[in-house]
Design a protein around this motif. Structure first.
Motif, PDB file in Angstrom:
ATOM      1  N   THR A  27       7.113   5.578  -0.275  1.00 54.29           N
ATOM      2  CA  THR A  27       7.324   5.815   1.151  1.00 54.29           C
ATOM      3  C   THR A  27       6.899   7.241   1.487  1.00 54.29           C
ATOM      4  N   GLN A  28       6.772   7.531   2.783  1.00 56.04           N
ATOM      5  CA  GLN A  28       6.384   8.885   3.189  1.00 56.04           C
ATOM      6  C   GLN A  28       7.454   9.907   2.804  1.00 56.04           C
ATOM      7  N   ASP A  29       8.721   9.514   2.838  1.00 56.70           N
ATOM      8  CA  ASP A  29       9.788  10.423   2.395  1.00 56.70           C
ATOM      9  C   ASP A  29       9.652  10.724   0.910  1.00 56.70           C
ATOM     10  N   GLU A  30       9.326   9.711   0.109  1.00 47.60           N
ATOM     11  CA  GLU A  30       9.163   9.908  -1.328  1.00 47.60           C
ATOM     12  C   GLU A  30       7.937  10.771  -1.626  1.00 47.60           C
ATOM     13  N   ILE A  31       6.856  10.594  -0.842  1.00 49.27           N
ATOM     14  CA  ILE A  31       5.661  11.418  -1.021  1.00 49.27           C
ATOM     15  C   ILE A  31       5.977  12.878  -0.708  1.00 49.27           C
ATOM     16  N   ALA A  32       6.717  13.083   0.396  1.00 46.13           N
ATOM     17  CA  ALA A  32       7.093  14.449   0.778  1.00 46.13           C
ATOM     18  C   ALA A  32       7.885  15.126  -0.327  1.00 46.13           C
ATOM     19  N   ALA A  33       8.833  14.398  -0.916  1.00 46.97           N
ATOM     20  CA  ALA A  33       9.645  14.983  -1.989  1.00 46.97           C
ATOM     21  C   ALA A  33       8.811  15.269  -3.224  1.00 46.97           C
ATOM     22  N   ALA A  34       7.892  14.342  -3.554  1.00 47.86           N
ATOM     23  CA  ALA A  34       7.071  14.522  -4.755  1.00 47.86           C
ATOM     24  C   ALA A  34       6.098  15.681  -4.618  1.00 47.86           C
ATOM     25  N   GLY A  36       6.510  18.252  -2.391  1.00 49.56           N
ATOM     26  CA  GLY A  36       7.173  19.442  -1.894  1.00 49.56           C
ATOM     27  C   GLY A  36       6.746  19.831  -0.494  1.00 49.56           C
ATOM     28  N   ILE A  37       6.532  18.858   0.357  1.00 50.40           N
ATOM     29  CA  ILE A  37       6.116  19.098   1.737  1.00 50.40           C
ATOM     30  C   ILE A  37       7.037  18.325   2.670  1.00 50.40           C
ATOM     31  N   SER A  38       6.886  18.557   3.966  1.00 50.71           N
ATOM     32  CA  SER A  38       7.703  17.834   4.937  1.00 50.71           C
ATOM     33  C   SER A  38       7.184  16.406   5.104  1.00 50.71           C
ATOM     34  N   ARG A  39       8.040  15.551   5.680  1.00 52.38           N
ATOM     35  CA  ARG A  39       7.632  14.169   5.929  1.00 52.38           C
ATOM     36  C   ARG A  39       6.449  14.121   6.894  1.00 52.38           C
ATOM     37  N   GLN A  40       6.446  14.997   7.906  1.00 47.66           N
ATOM     38  CA  GLN A  40       5.349  15.014   8.874  1.00 47.66           C
ATOM     39  C   GLN A  40       4.038  15.389   8.194  1.00 47.66           C
ATOM     40  N   SER A  41       4.109  16.347   7.252  1.00 42.87           N
ATOM     41  CA  SER A  41       2.899  16.728   6.524  1.00 42.87           C
ATOM     42  C   SER A  41       2.404  15.585   5.646  1.00 42.87           C
ATOM     43  N   ALA A  42       3.320  14.867   5.040  1.00 45.57           N
ATOM     44  CA  ALA A  42       2.945  13.716   4.215  1.00 45.57           C
ATOM     45  C   ALA A  42       2.251  12.652   5.067  1.00 45.57           C
ATOM     46  N   GLN A  43       2.795  12.430   6.256  1.00 40.53           N
ATOM     47  CA  GLN A  43       2.196  11.448   7.168  1.00 40.53           C
ATOM     48  C   GLN A  43       0.778  11.864   7.555  1.00 40.53           C
ATOM     49  N   ARG A  44       0.594  13.166   7.855  1.00 35.40           N
ATOM     50  CA  ARG A  44      -0.727  13.659   8.241  1.00 35.40           C
ATOM     51  C   ARG A  44      -1.721  13.544   7.079  1.00 35.40           C
ATOM     52  N   LEU A  45      -1.259  13.801   5.858  1.00 34.52           N
ATOM     53  CA  LEU A  45      -2.145  13.705   4.704  1.00 34.52           C
ATOM     54  C   LEU A  45      -2.593  12.260   4.454  1.00 34.52           C
ATOM     55  N   VAL A  46      -1.677  11.313   4.609  1.00 31.07           N
ATOM     56  CA  VAL A  46      -2.039   9.901   4.452  1.00 31.07           C
ATOM     57  C   VAL A  46      -3.066   9.508   5.510  1.00 31.07           C
ATOM     58  N   SER A  47      -2.847   9.947   6.752  1.00 32.10           N
ATOM     59  CA  SER A  47      -3.800   9.655   7.830  1.00 32.10           C
ATOM     60  C   SER A  47      -5.153  10.292   7.545  1.00 32.10           C
ATOM     61  N   LEU A  48      -5.144  11.503   6.991  1.00 35.74           N
ATOM     62  CA  LEU A  48      -6.399  12.183   6.650  1.00 35.74           C
ATOM     63  C   LEU A  48      -7.148  11.419   5.555  1.00 35.74           C
ATOM     64  N   ALA A  49      -6.426  10.875   4.587  1.00 35.17           N
ATOM     65  CA  ALA A  49      -7.057  10.104   3.521  1.00 35.17           C
ATOM     66  C   ALA A  49      -7.794   8.892   4.083  1.00 35.17           C
ATOM     67  N   VAL A  50      -7.210   8.275   5.097  1.00 33.13           N
ATOM     68  CA  VAL A  50      -7.856   7.134   5.735  1.00 33.13           C
ATOM     69  C   VAL A  50      -9.054   7.592   6.559  1.00 33.13           C
ATOM     70  N   ALA A  51      -8.872   8.660   7.352  1.00 34.47           N
ATOM     71  CA  ALA A  51      -9.943   9.156   8.224  1.00 34.47           C
ATOM     72  C   ALA A  51     -11.161   9.614   7.423  1.00 34.47           C
ATOM     73  N   GLU A  52     -10.935  10.174   6.249  1.00 37.51           N
ATOM     74  CA  GLU A  52     -12.028  10.664   5.413  1.00 37.51           C
ATOM     75  C   GLU A  52     -12.580   9.576   4.489  1.00 37.51           C
ATOM     76  N   ARG A  53     -12.130   8.345   4.700  1.00 38.36           N
ATOM     77  CA  ARG A  53     -12.602   7.191   3.908  1.00 38.36           C
ATOM     78  C   ARG A  53     -12.358   7.365   2.406  1.00 38.36           C
ATOM     79  N   LEU A  54     -11.268   8.066   2.073  1.00 35.95           N
ATOM     80  CA  LEU A  54     -10.893   8.177   0.672  1.00 35.95           C
ATOM     81  C   LEU A  54     -10.221   6.900   0.178  1.00 35.95           C
ATOM     82  N   ILE A  55      -9.768   6.091   1.134  1.00 36.51           N
ATOM     83  CA  ILE A  55      -9.040   4.861   0.804  1.00 36.51           C
ATOM     84  C   ILE A  55      -9.947   3.668   1.040  1.00 36.51           C
ATOM     85  N   LYS A  56     -10.111   2.833   0.051  1.00 34.31           N
ATOM     86  CA  LYS A  56     -10.822   1.563   0.185  1.00 34.31           C
ATOM     87  C   LYS A  56      -9.808   0.466  -0.088  1.00 34.31           C
ATOM     88  N   VAL A  57      -9.578  -0.373   0.914  1.00 31.30           N
ATOM     89  CA  VAL A  57      -8.531  -1.391   0.812  1.00 31.30           C
ATOM     90  C   VAL A  57      -9.140  -2.728   0.406  1.00 31.30           C
TER      91      VAL A  57
END
Length: 317
Positions: A27-34, A36-57
């Motif tokens: 979850t985003q809370d678990e990512i933030a804890a792992a 060491g960032i805030s939940r909002q930062s974790a959410q932004r990083l996940v969105s960035l991974a998608v926007a930069e096409r780092l994720i292939k589903v």
């Protein structure tokens, strides 16, 4: 420790967050804890991974194959609407899956705010779909039956769905007060000349969307089983090149309506033109494959709800 601010470091973090979210299932809370960032930062990083096409589903689920088969059918036959449901060889009913998908598509049309004319045929699969409908109030729509509601012995035809729809859908309904087949072309013409019947014929021709079953021919076909045609008459039609029927209208292997003979006695509303109406057939199974393929080839239908095994056979043919 200096804070990383370069773009590569940011993408590294996005890749790590994306992996944790999409692969590890965190979850985003678990990512933030792992991280060491805030939940909002974790959410932004996940969105960035998608926007930069780092994720292939890759969708690893049986429905993915159904979606691919549906797109194949759409491309091959130029369909406006197609739905392929997973096959269940162990299912005791041939309507399982199709009935639910058919009901969902009917409901999508009925939820429209603008008035539509919805035409319905007959058959076991279509009746099973109508039986799955949720109660709705749609006073703006009109529902018209394409087929007669009188059986060969004068009783109400069991698989005529207009009355089942009337129980679930609060909208104006227009049944066809005729038999499915008349005794002669002259009797059909006389019945069609009645004022009430003329208005139903005209309404059916205006259908925005049409839902029909597709019937196979032969001694086990619906028209024989339900007593509308004698087996010897059915076999004569098959030997003469008939491949299937929709609302009693017989067509050949190229999807062309047969001229003369049986079609001169059909009391049903003519199948609405696929150029003006979305005509959706509900059918599946090896026994119906020839009829489905012919209906698609002749563009008697421009929409199909079927199962994956049938879709695979249609794409091979």
């Amino acid at each position: 420790m200096a804070k990383r601010s370069d773009s590569h470091g940011r993408l590294d973090d996005a890749a790590r967050a994306g992996w944790l979210y999409y692969v590890a299932g965190r979850t985003q809370d678990e990512i933030a804890a792992a991280m060491g960032i805030s939940r909002q930062s974790a959410q932004r990083l996940v969105s960035l991974a998608v926007a930069e096409r780092l994720i292939k589903v890759r969708l690893d689920h049986p429905i993915a194959a159904c979606l691919e088969l549906g797109e194949g059918l759409r491309a091959k036959y130029g369909l406006r609407q197609v739905e392929v449901v997973p096959s269940d060889p162990a299912a005791g009913s041939t309507t399982v899956g199709l009935a639910e998908a058919g009901a969902a598509e009917i409901e999508r049309w009925l939820k429209r705010s603008d008035p539509i004319v919805l035409a319905v045929g007959t058959g076991r699969t279509l009746k099973a779909a109508v039986d799955q409908l949720s109660p709705m109030e749609c006073p703006q729509h009109r529902i018209v039956s394409l087929t007669g509601n009188i059986g060969p012995d004068g009783s109400a035809a069991y698989y005529n769905v207009i009355f089942s729809m009337a129980d679930a859908i609060k909208s104006r309904h227009f049944p066809m007060p005729l038999p499915v087949l008349c005794s002669s072309a002259e009797e059909r013409d006389t019945l069609h000349d009645q004022a009430l019947v003329r208005s139903t014929l005209a309404l059916g021709a205006q259908a925005d969307v049409t839902f029909v079953g597709i019937g196979e021919l032969g001694p086990e076909g619906p028209l024989c089983i339900d007593g509308f045609l004698a087996k010897d008459e059915m076999m004569t039609l098959v030997e003469g090149g008939a491949a299937g029927e929709i609302c009693g209208w017989m067509f050949d292997h190229d999807g062309k309506l047969l001229s003369g003979s049986i079609n001169d006695r059909v009391a049903s509303v003519p199948i609405p033109s696929s150029d003006a109406s979305c005509v959706i057939g509900l059918a599946q199974g090896r026994r119906k494959l020839r009829a489905i393929a012919a209906a698609l080839k002749g563009r008697l239908i421009n929409g199909l709800i079927t199962d994956e095994a049938t879709a695979e056979q249609l794409l091979r043919g």
